[in-house]
Design a protein around this motif. Structure first.
Motif, PDB file in Angstrom:
ATOM      1  N   UNK A   1       0.833  -1.204   0.000  1.00 44.41           N
ATOM      2  CA  UNK A   1       0.000   0.000   0.000  1.00 44.41           C
ATOM      3  C   UNK A   1       0.865   1.249   0.000  1.00 44.41           C
ATOM      4  N   UNK A   2       0.418   2.273  -0.712  1.00 42.35           N
ATOM      5  CA  UNK A   2       1.219   3.488  -0.857  1.00 42.35           C
ATOM      6  C   UNK A   2       1.185   4.359   0.393  1.00 42.35           C
ATOM      7  N   UNK A   3       0.167   4.215   1.197  1.00 35.36           N
ATOM      8  CA  UNK A   3       0.004   5.052   2.380  1.00 35.36           C
ATOM      9  C   UNK A   3       0.811   4.481   3.551  1.00 35.36           C
TER      10      UNK A   3
ATOM     11  N   UNK B   1      -7.270   5.415  -7.388  1.00 31.37           N
ATOM     12  CA  UNK B   1      -7.852   5.385  -8.729  1.00 31.37           C
ATOM     13  C   UNK B   1      -6.983   4.570  -9.678  1.00 31.37           C
ATOM     14  N   UNK B   2      -5.674   4.642  -9.497  1.00 30.77           N
ATOM     15  CA  UNK B   2      -4.736   3.954 -10.399  1.00 30.77           C
ATOM     16  C   UNK B   2      -4.677   2.446 -10.176  1.00 30.77           C
ATOM     17  N   UNK B   3      -5.306   1.930  -9.134  1.00 25.67           N
ATOM     18  CA  UNK B   3      -5.233   0.508  -8.807  1.00 25.67           C
ATOM     19  C   UNK B   3      -6.343  -0.259  -9.545  1.00 25.67           C
ATOM     20  N   UNK B   4      -6.100  -0.555 -10.803  1.00 29.27           N
ATOM     21  CA  UNK B   4      -7.101  -1.177 -11.672  1.00 29.27           C
ATOM     22  C   UNK B   4      -7.492  -2.572 -11.178  1.00 29.27           C
TER      23      UNK B   4
ATOM     24  N   UNK C   1      -6.004  12.648  -2.595  1.00 30.23           N
ATOM     25  CA  UNK C   1      -6.394  12.128  -1.283  1.00 30.23           C
ATOM     26  C   UNK C   1      -5.208  11.551  -0.514  1.00 30.23           C
ATOM     27  N   UNK C   2      -4.330  10.849  -1.208  1.00 30.53           N
ATOM     28  CA  UNK C   2      -3.222  10.163  -0.549  1.00 30.53           C
ATOM     29  C   UNK C   2      -1.996  11.065  -0.431  1.00 30.53           C
ATOM     30  N   UNK C   3      -1.088  10.703   0.475  1.00 26.98           N
ATOM     31  CA  UNK C   3       0.131  11.472   0.675  1.00 26.98           C
ATOM     32  C   UNK C   3       0.996  11.548  -0.575  1.00 26.98           C
ATOM     33  N   UNK C   4       0.860  10.562  -1.464  1.00 28.74           N
ATOM     34  CA  UNK C   4       1.616  10.581  -2.720  1.00 28.74           C
ATOM     35  C   UNK C   4       0.891  11.414  -3.786  1.00 28.74           C
ATOM     36  N   UNK C   5      -0.142  12.112  -3.390  1.00 27.57           N
ATOM     37  CA  UNK C   5      -0.980  12.966  -4.236  1.00 27.57           C
ATOM     38  C   UNK C   5      -1.864  12.155  -5.170  1.00 27.57           C
ATOM     39  N   UNK C   6      -1.968  10.871  -4.938  1.00 28.07           N
ATOM     40  CA  UNK C   6      -2.834  10.036  -5.757  1.00 28.07           C
ATOM     41  C   UNK C   6      -4.302  10.286  -5.441  1.00 28.07           C
TER      42      UNK C   6
END
Length: 186
Positions: free
Chosen positions: A48-50, A140-143, A163-168
């Motif tokens: 997970x990116x977060x 959104x990018x997690x198809x 929304x996410x800290x990575x700006x995703x």
């Protein structure tokens, strides 16, 4: 104060499919205690990116330990789902809603039904204690995750930009238990 939750369950096993006898047996095991936190962090931090602090993990695990389920192949943890239950005001009182905080499956073990089984186990437990719905946020990018959640009946409620800290960007998804189609599917 945490809401009442379903009683912990014994581990369940998924036998290999008859057509694929080489498939490994997956064992699903409930969270057992603090000794499981490093395993959980290893799975989640990898996928997970977060970034989550130890306090976030403990918030979920100490309040809703039976809503954390691991998937193992042999002695190796290959997946985990972590959830919670909240009361949310709805204009006529409060509604009990489930929330999926984390779902991670080792990349080498994806597309074998492990994520689906983890989700169905957690969703069933939340539904058993009276949740009207289950929600989550998803990049959104997690198809692949989008396909999984949509296959299980989740619908998009909201697009959250950066929304996410990575700006995703993220979608807020929800699965409602208010219709017969959803009731029989799960």
């Amino acid at each position: 104060m945490p809401l009442a939750t379903a009683a912990p369950r014994e581990a369940t096993r998924t036998a290999p499919a008859p057509s694929d006898t080489a498939a490994p047996t997956v064992t699903f095991v409930d969270y057992r205690g603090e000794e499981d936190i490093p395993l959980l962090m290893g799975l989640v931090d990898k996928d997970l990116s977060e970034p989550y602090s130890i306090f976030t993990y403990r918030y979920f695990l100490h309040n809703w330990p039976n809503l954390c389920v691991f998937a193992y192949i042999g002695d190796d943890p290959v997946g985990v789902v972590v959830c919670k239950i909240d009361e949310e005001p709805d204009g006529s009182g409060a509604t009990t809603r489930g929330y999926i905080g984390m779902l991670a499956v080792d990349t080498s073990r994806r597309r074998h039904g492990i994520g689906s089984k983890l989700l169905l186990t957690a969703i069933g437990r939340m539904r058993d204690v009276g949740c009207a719905s289950v929600g989550l946020e998803m990049e959104v990018s997690n198809v692949g995750a989008a396909r999984l959640y949509e296959r299980l009946g989740f619908v998009r409620e909201e697009l959250m930009v950066r929304y996410y800290l990575n700006w995703g960007d993220a979608y807020r998804l929800r699965l409602w238990f208010d219709n017969e189609e959803t009731a029989t599917a799960l």
